[in-house]
Design an enzyme around this catalytic site. Structure first.
Site, mmCIF file in Angstrom:
data_model
loop_
_atom_site.group_PDB
_atom_site.id
_atom_site.type_symbol
_atom_site.label_atom_id
_atom_site.label_comp_id
_atom_site.label_asym_id
_atom_site.label_seq_id
_atom_site.Cartn_x
_atom_site.Cartn_y
_atom_site.Cartn_z
ATOM 1 N N ASP A 172 1.023 -0.920 -0.184
ATOM 2 C CA ASP A 172 -0.005 -0.027 -0.064
ATOM 3 C C ASP A 172 1.171 1.343 -0.008
ATOM 4 O O ASP A 172 1.060 1.854 1.069
ATOM 5 C CB ASP A 172 -0.860 -0.098 1.353
ATOM 6 C CG ASP A 172 -1.992 1.024 1.263
ATOM 7 O OD1 ASP A 172 -2.517 1.358 -0.055
ATOM 8 O OD2 ASP A 172 -2.467 1.108 2.409
ATOM 9 N N GLU B 290 -6.867 5.162 -8.254
ATOM 10 C CA GLU B 290 -8.082 5.609 -7.738
ATOM 11 C C GLU B 290 -8.709 6.680 -8.757
ATOM 12 O O GLU B 290 -7.714 7.568 -8.957
ATOM 13 C CB GLU B 290 -7.656 6.427 -6.242
ATOM 14 C CG GLU B 290 -8.937 6.482 -5.552
ATOM 15 C CD GLU B 290 -8.865 6.198 -4.115
ATOM 16 O OE1 GLU B 290 -7.819 5.385 -3.577
ATOM 17 O OE2 GLU B 290 -9.729 6.784 -3.114
ATOM 18 N N LYS C 161 -10.137 2.041 -8.497
ATOM 19 C CA LYS C 161 -10.421 2.429 -6.954
ATOM 20 C C LYS C 161 -11.584 3.524 -6.862
ATOM 21 O O LYS C 161 -11.472 4.695 -7.330
ATOM 22 C CB LYS C 161 -9.148 2.824 -6.167
ATOM 23 C CG LYS C 161 -8.989 1.816 -4.950
ATOM 24 C CD LYS C 161 -7.941 2.184 -4.390
ATOM 25 C CE LYS C 161 -7.913 1.952 -2.911
ATOM 26 N NZ LYS C 161 -6.536 2.425 -2.302
ATOM 27 N N THR D 135 -13.283 1.477 -2.177
ATOM 28 C CA THR D 135 -12.459 1.869 -0.909
ATOM 29 C C THR D 135 -13.254 2.590 0.047
ATOM 30 O O THR D 135 -14.414 2.837 -0.163
ATOM 31 C CB THR D 135 -11.025 2.432 -1.419
ATOM 32 O OG1 THR D 135 -10.245 2.775 -0.511
ATOM 33 C CG2 THR D 135 -11.538 3.874 -2.238
ATOM 34 N N PHE E 61 -11.291 -0.267 6.027
ATOM 35 C CA PHE E 61 -10.197 0.526 6.320
ATOM 36 C C PHE E 61 -10.019 0.151 7.983
ATOM 37 O O PHE E 61 -10.648 0.843 8.862
ATOM 38 C CB PHE E 61 -10.460 1.699 6.377
ATOM 39 C CG PHE E 61 -10.031 2.427 5.073
ATOM 40 C CD1 PHE E 61 -9.762 1.806 3.879
ATOM 41 C CD2 PHE E 61 -9.476 3.803 4.950
ATOM 42 C CE1 PHE E 61 -9.403 2.116 2.698
ATOM 43 C CE2 PHE E 61 -9.026 4.288 3.658
ATOM 44 C CZ PHE E 61 -8.962 3.322 2.655
HETATM 45 O O1 G3P Z 1 -5.349 1.254 1.381
HETATM 46 C C1 G3P Z 1 -5.644 2.204 2.539
HETATM 47 C C2 G3P Z 1 -4.669 3.150 3.172
HETATM 48 O O2 G3P Z 1 -4.073 3.644 2.294
HETATM 49 C C3 G3P Z 1 -5.263 4.040 4.103
HETATM 50 O O3 G3P Z 1 -4.308 4.102 5.133
HETATM 51 O O4 G3P Z 1 -3.194 4.858 7.207
HETATM 52 O O5 G3P Z 1 -4.367 6.291 5.655
HETATM 53 O O6 G3P Z 1 -5.678 4.876 7.159
HETATM 54 P P1 G3P Z 1 -4.260 4.909 6.392
#
Ligand code: G3P
Length: 325
Positions: free
Chosen positions: A16, A100, A136, A160, A182
């Site tokens: 990621d 995305e 996305k 997402t 998430f």
């Molecule tokens: O894939 C989702 C991710 O990128 C979000 O992570 O750490 O920003 O909550 P975060």
């Protein structure tokens, strides 16, 4: 065997990040990006050539049209930037990259469909088949409807900013390829709301949310895959061992590969098939109602869209400065 290799026996591991070099170090199957990650990577000196390429390609694209506005040009550059990062990532990962759609389109079904098709066409111009791309899209009602249409055209989608159970059911009913619940942001909300500093893994609301969705999908035979995302700790990642996919930031991948801790399988599709889980019917009215009744999901979805939109705006301002320098 290190913890990362143990995890890989039961879940597909995804990186990621927009930081291409870190993907090469961790050898994941797939990679995911989002507007915040691309904005961050675009301002790293080692990727300046990708930014230059996006500007040149964007200029070339809109150059033929009479009097393109700067906004039009900047939007074209942002599309090219996502695709150029995606292309570089696809040289490293054997699988797919998630790219995305502009978060500012989150409540516009038609524009989301158009953007998804456009991004796929840009990849296809570079000889990349749509099988290697996941578009996305935020899990709003409009985003889910757009994904349903794209999937009918053979364009695969990753839904997402998924926080609530109703969002997950609507995505599966729409036949989307994959969802990204998430985990970490759910935990963040509960820690703040309850005024606690931590949760045990058994009670972690982000982990429990993914378990519930996974079991529901497997119990009712949905094809939509579950990819846990947004992790705050290696323990959260390993607590979901067995989930279809897990997308993990490079720092946590490195931590997992440096650990020898045992990683037993926690989620099991066969066990889920035998569970007594009621099937729920979701339509637009009940989707909106369920979301409204879930304060965490309502707030985190809105905040997430705002955050991605703000990061896109600041990336756009950065690009404008480069254009005019
Ligand atoms: O894939 C989702 C991710 O990128 C979000 O992570 O750490 O920003 O909550 P975060």
């Amino acid at each position: 065997m290190n913890s990362l290799d143990q995890l890989k026996r039961h879940s597909i591991i995804v990186a990621d990040t927009g930081d291409i070099d870190s993907i090469a170090r961790n050898k994941p199957q797939d990679a995911t990006t989002n507007p915040s990650l691309i904005a961050k990577a675009a301002q790293m000196p080692q990727y300046a050539d990708l930014v230059e390429e996006a500007i040149a390609t964007g200029r070339h694209d809109v150059g033929g049209k009479s009097g393109p506005t700067e906004l039009h040009l900047l939007n074209a550059i942002l599309d090219h930037l996502s695709v150029i990062f995606g292309l570089r990532i696809l040289r490293i990962v054997p699988g797919r990259v998630s790219v995305e759609v502009d978060a500012r389109l989150s409540f516009d079904e038609h524009a989301t469909v158009e953007k998804g098709r456009h991004l796929i066409s840009l990849f296809e111009e570079h000889g990349i088949s749509k099988e290697r791309i996941l578009i996305k899209i935020a899990s709003t009602w409009e985003g889910i409807r757009a994904a349903e249409r794209l999937e009918q055209e053979g364009i695969h989608c990753n839904l997402t900013l998924l926080f609530g159970f109703g969002q997950a059911i609507a995505c599966a009913d729409a036949g989307v390829t994959l969802i990204s619940p998430f985990v970490g942001r759910i935990l963040d909300w509960f820690k703040k709301a309850k005024g606690v500093s931590s949760y045990s893994m058994e009670d972690d609301p982000g982990v429990l949310s993914v378990q519930r969705i996974f079991n529901y999908y497997k119990r009712h035979g949905y094809r939509t895959q579950v990819m846990g995302a947004s992790f705050r700790s290696a323990e959260q990642v390993t607590a979901l061992c067995g989930c279809d996919l897990l997308t993990v930031a490079p720092a946590l991948l490195t931590e997992l590969s440096g650990s020898e801790a045992e990683v037993p399988k926690r989620l099991d599709a066969d066990e889920a098939k035998a569970m007594n889980i009621e099937r729920l019917e979701i339509d637009e009215r009940s989707f909106r109602w369920m979301l409204n009744q879930d304060a965490m999901a309502t707030e985190k979805l809105a905040e997430g869209i705002r955050g991605f939109a703000n990061d896109l705006e600041s990336l756009s301002r950065y690009m404008a400065k480069l254009l005019n320098s």
